[in-house]
Design a protein around this motif. Sequence first.
Motif, PDB file in Angstrom:
ATOM      1  N   PHE A   1       0.896  -1.092  -0.243  1.00  0.00           N
ATOM      2  CA  PHE A   1       0.010   0.117   0.015  1.00  0.00           C
ATOM      3  C   PHE A   1       0.840   1.394   0.123  1.00  0.00           C
ATOM      4  CE2 PHE A   1      -2.184  -3.610   2.183  1.00  0.00           C
ATOM      5  CZ  PHE A   1      -3.506  -3.477   1.585  1.00  0.00           C
ATOM      6  N   ASP A   2       0.335   2.524  -0.450  1.00  0.00           N
ATOM      7  CA  ASP A   2       1.033   3.506  -0.320  1.00  0.00           C
ATOM      8  C   ASP A   2       0.805   4.337   0.996  1.00  0.00           C
ATOM      9  OD1 ASP A   2       1.811   3.620  -3.228  1.00  0.00           O
ATOM     10  OD2 ASP A   2      -0.300   4.262  -3.812  1.00  0.00           O
TER      11      ASP A   2
ATOM     12  N   LYS B   1       9.469   3.942   4.443  1.00  0.00           N
ATOM     13  CA  LYS B   1      10.270   2.692   4.314  1.00  0.00           C
ATOM     14  C   LYS B   1      11.641   3.078   3.905  1.00  0.00           C
ATOM     15  CE  LYS B   1       9.750  -1.748   1.850  1.00  0.00           C
ATOM     16  NZ  LYS B   1       8.707  -2.476   0.913  1.00  0.00           N
ATOM     17  N   HIS B   2      12.466   2.410   4.573  1.00  0.00           N
ATOM     18  CA  HIS B   2      13.803   2.713   4.606  1.00  0.00           C
ATOM     19  C   HIS B   2      14.412   2.616   3.104  1.00  0.00           C
ATOM     20  CE1 HIS B   2      15.205   3.239   8.595  1.00  0.00           C
ATOM     21  NE2 HIS B   2      14.509   2.108   9.002  1.00  0.00           N
ATOM     22  N   LYS B   3      15.201   3.221   2.659  1.00  0.00           N
ATOM     23  CA  LYS B   3      15.665   3.137   1.171  1.00  0.00           C
ATOM     24  C   LYS B   3      17.071   2.620   1.147  1.00  0.00           C
ATOM     25  CE  LYS B   3      12.829   6.127  -1.360  1.00  0.00           C
ATOM     26  NZ  LYS B   3      12.505   7.189  -2.239  1.00  0.00           N
TER      27      LYS B   3
ATOM     28  N   GLU C   1       7.303   1.266  -1.782  1.00  0.00           N
ATOM     29  CA  GLU C   1       8.700   1.757  -1.765  1.00  0.00           C
ATOM     30  C   GLU C   1       8.536   3.245  -1.441  1.00  0.00           C
ATOM     31  OE1 GLU C   1      12.819   1.833  -1.308  1.00  0.00           O
ATOM     32  OE2 GLU C   1      11.443   0.205  -2.181  1.00  0.00           O
ATOM     33  N   ASP C   2       7.720   3.986  -1.904  1.00  0.00           N
ATOM     34  CA  ASP C   2       7.372   5.397  -1.619  1.00  0.00           C
ATOM     35  C   ASP C   2       6.163   5.967  -0.686  1.00  0.00           C
ATOM     36  OD1 ASP C   2       9.615   6.275  -2.960  1.00  0.00           O
ATOM     37  OD2 ASP C   2       8.482   6.205  -4.995  1.00  0.00           O
TER      38      ASP C   2
END
Length: 88
Positions: free
Chosen positions: A19-20, A86-88, A49-50
């Motif tokens: 989910f966003d 989220k950690h990148k 991811e974003d």
Amino acid sequence: AILTKFDSINFLLECSNSFDFIFIDPPYLSNLYDKVFSILNNNTNLLNEDGFLIIEHSIKIKLPELNFEFIKLYKYGDTNISIYKKHK
């Protein structure tokens, strides 16, 4: 099929989507925070991811370490809103 009633904990455990936005706001005095955080820490793929994790909680509740990056804390009287990504 339309779900009219579904347990949110079971939904998170069985969910294969991501989910966003994930908004968490269980009753302040419940033990649901620990259950939800455990699920999220063990399955960070629930958040895109974003995406953003938004947690509404009492100022009396100390959030545990999460496997997400803390972004910002908003304070509204006795309520806090904590934003993570989220950690990148």
